[in-house]
Design an enzyme around this catalytic site. Structure first.
Site, short mmCIF file in Angstrom:
data_model
loop_
_atom_site.label_atom_id
_atom_site.label_comp_id
_atom_site.label_asym_id
_atom_site.label_seq_id
_atom_site.Cartn_x
_atom_site.Cartn_y
_atom_site.Cartn_z
N HIS A 261 106.95 -12.11 -66.10
CA HIS A 261 108.39 -12.42 -66.06
C HIS A 261 108.84 -12.54 -64.62
O HIS A 261 108.31 -11.84 -63.75
CB HIS A 261 109.19 -11.31 -66.76
N GLU A 316 109.22 -12.82 -75.42
CA GLU A 316 108.79 -13.89 -76.30
C GLU A 316 107.67 -13.44 -77.23
O GLU A 316 107.48 -14.01 -78.30
CB GLU A 316 108.29 -15.08 -75.47
C1 LIG Z 1 107.35 -16.13 -66.95
C2 LIG Z 1 106.63 -16.74 -65.77
C3 LIG Z 1 106.97 -18.25 -65.67
C4 LIG Z 1 107.09 -16.01 -64.49
O1 LIG Z 1 106.40 -16.60 -63.47
P1 LIG Z 1 106.57 -16.25 -61.94
O2 LIG Z 1 107.50 -15.13 -61.68
O3 LIG Z 1 106.87 -17.53 -61.27
O4 LIG Z 1 105.12 -15.71 -61.63
P2 LIG Z 1 104.19 -16.32 -60.57
O5 LIG Z 1 104.01 -17.79 -60.84
O6 LIG Z 1 104.70 -15.92 -59.24
O7 LIG Z 1 102.80 -15.62 -60.90
C5 LIG Z 1 102.18 -14.64 -60.08
C6 LIG Z 1 100.70 -14.57 -60.43
O8 LIG Z 1 100.53 -14.03 -61.73
C7 LIG Z 1 99.86 -14.94 -62.56
N1 LIG Z 1 100.51 -14.95 -63.86
C8 LIG Z 1 101.86 -14.91 -64.10
N2 LIG Z 1 102.08 -14.92 -65.42
C9 LIG Z 1 100.87 -14.96 -66.02
C10 LIG Z 1 100.46 -15.01 -67.36
N3 LIG Z 1 101.34 -15.00 -68.36
N4 LIG Z 1 99.15 -15.08 -67.62
C11 LIG Z 1 98.23 -15.09 -66.64
N5 LIG Z 1 98.56 -15.04 -65.34
C12 LIG Z 1 99.86 -14.98 -65.03
C13 LIG Z 1 100.01 -16.31 -61.91
O9 LIG Z 1 98.94 -17.16 -62.24
C14 LIG Z 1 100.04 -15.95 -60.46
O10 LIG Z 1 98.71 -15.78 -60.02
P3 LIG Z 1 98.18 -16.55 -58.72
O11 LIG Z 1 99.06 -16.05 -57.62
O12 LIG Z 1 96.76 -16.14 -58.64
O13 LIG Z 1 98.41 -18.01 -59.03
C15 LIG Z 1 105.10 -16.55 -65.92
O14 LIG Z 1 104.78 -15.19 -65.96
C16 LIG Z 1 104.54 -17.28 -67.12
O15 LIG Z 1 104.26 -18.47 -67.05
N6 LIG Z 1 104.35 -16.56 -68.28
C17 LIG Z 1 103.85 -17.19 -69.48
C18 LIG Z 1 104.95 -17.93 -70.22
C19 LIG Z 1 105.97 -17.00 -70.84
O16 LIG Z 1 105.61 -16.01 -71.48
N7 LIG Z 1 107.25 -17.34 -70.66
C20 LIG Z 1 108.35 -16.58 -71.23
C21 LIG Z 1 109.09 -15.83 -70.17
S1 LIG Z 1 110.36 -14.79 -70.87
#
Ligand SMILES: CC(C)(COP(=O)(O)OP(=O)(O)OC[C@H]1O[C@@H](n2cnc3c(N)ncnc32)[C@H](O)[C@@H]1OP(=O)(O)O)[C@@H](O)C(=O)NCCC(=O)NCCS
Length: 375
Positions: A261, A316
């Protein structure tokens, strides 16, 4: 560098801080929702989300957000769809996405109303109670069924299910979806809520602000993942296969749906509340046990592979179980989220209008410096 390729980057740099995505920028004051990402807390007007799910119903939560008053018996039935909206819904292709249908319905509804500035709690109530009827009508029309009129004796969530299915839902089903609506009602200055506030700040009307918010929520980065959670669980197949599947998925650079998140660094309190609801449902999806097993594995593997980043379960993950358990098809999940968020959007619209300042940030100009048109 020739004149034609010279850009403003060569001009004196702007000393003001730049934050792509506005991350970390304070852009509003709000007394509505408090999202404490470090400690995994979510408060609506100071009340803990877990307590609100246990002791409140969506109508009371909406009223709390709009007025600040706690009235657990607050009654909020769904309301009829104006004929201009129904005509429009009938004209949409049956293949239209439910989010597109809902955004269109809210826009047409706005054209049928007198929505003077400033927006009022009555306008918030009227829109919040109209939208479930409109979505239910579209969901029926695309199946070749006739829409169903609201039953004023039912509150918003059971009323929506009744208009969707034609049958009054049992207590447990209505309660489960209501809990989902409660946790979805408000979540600080997320992209759709910010959109609603930006539109309101121009002194535009509540229907324009909410249709813009629905447009913002339609993007998969904001409103998207629960149906993908279901697909993911099906791909895992069995608890024994979970570890291998999760490791392979992360190694391929895939994101595990329902984890991570932007704000929470702790277990999402909404996921905790919905897990309880999902486990106590009479008609739980048959994959819930598997989902719980996959969650344990995923949390362990993510902690091992991303020790620098706390990646925990988000809302979710268990939303998928609740929404499927109450009988919604996965393509309705994002629109159900949008219905739930109406309370928060409209409360933010009232709050923005109450202390309005046109929202108008600045951009760093990276284009050409001043130049002559080619001769
Ligand atoms: C929610 C979300 C978009 C937040 O993303 P964010 O704050 O931008 O996180 P980041 O992109 O900075 O991720 C940091 C690291 O964790 C990893 N990571 C984050 N969420 C992950 C997940 N669900 N599964 C695997 N790895 C994950 C990223 O790959 C990244 O690794 P890297 O630096 O080696 O590339 C992201 O966690 C995600 O895509 N989750 C899955 C989709 C989801 O459940 N969405 C509903 C949200 S309520």
């Amino acid at each position: 560098m020739t004149d034609s390729t010279q850009t403003a980057a060569s001009a004196a740099p702007d000393p003001r801080p730049y934050s792509p995505g506005l991350e970390g920028v304070l852009a509003a004051e709000t007394a509505l929702g408090y999202v404490d990402g470090e400690n995994g807390r979510l408060l609506y007007r100071g009340y803990r989300i877990g307590d609100l799910v246990e002791r409140g119903r969506y109508p009371a939560i909406a009223n709390l957000l709009w007025t600040g008053e706690w009235d657990p018996g607050y009654h909020l039935p769904t309301t009829p769809v104006p004929s201009a909206v129904m005509t429009t819904l009938r004209a949409l292709p049956t293949s239209a996405k439910p989010m597109d249908a809902l955004r269109t319905a809210v826009s047409v509804w706005g054209a049928t109303q007198v929505l003077d500035w400033p927006p009022t709690p009555e306008q918030a109530r009227a829109l919040t109670t109209f939208s479930p009827s409109a979505l239910a009508a579209f969901a029926r029309l695309r199946q070749g069924l006739e829409p169903i009129e609201p039953d004023p004796s039912l509150d918003l969530v059971p009323g929506f299910l009744y208009q969707l299915t034609g049958a009054r839902p049992d207590e447990g089903t209505a309660r489960a979806l209501d809990a989902y609506f409660v946790v979805g009602a408000e979540h600080g200055l997320n992209a759709s809520t910010f959109t609603a506030r930006v539109i309101t700040s121009t002194r535009s009307d509540i229907a324009s602000a909410v249709s813009g918010a629905i447009g913002a929520m339609k993007g998969p980065l904001h409103g998207g993942a629960p149906s993908e959670v279901v697909e993911q669980i099906h791909k895992v197949g069995t608890p024994e296969h979970a570890e291998e599947w999760v490791r392979d998925a992360v190694a391929r650079g895939e994101r595990l749906m329902g984890f991570g998140h932007r704000v929470y660094r702790a277990y999402d309190p909404r996921a905790r509340a919905l897990r309880k609801v999902a486990e106590s449902m009479e008609h739980k999806p048959d994959w819930l046990e598997l989902a719980i097993a996959v969650e344990d594995v995923a949390l362990r593997v993510l902690a091992e592979l991303h020790p620098e980043r706390a990646l925990k379960t988000n809302v979710e993950y268990y939303a998928a179980a609740v929404l499927q358990g109450v009988g919604l098809t996965p393509d309705l999940f994002p629109a159900a989220f949008a219905l739930a968020r109406h309370a928060g959007w409209t409360a933010h619209i009232l709050e923005q209008a109450g202390a309005n300042r046109l929202i108008r940030p600045d951009a760093i100009y990276t284009g050409f410096t001043e130049r002559d048109l080619p001769t």
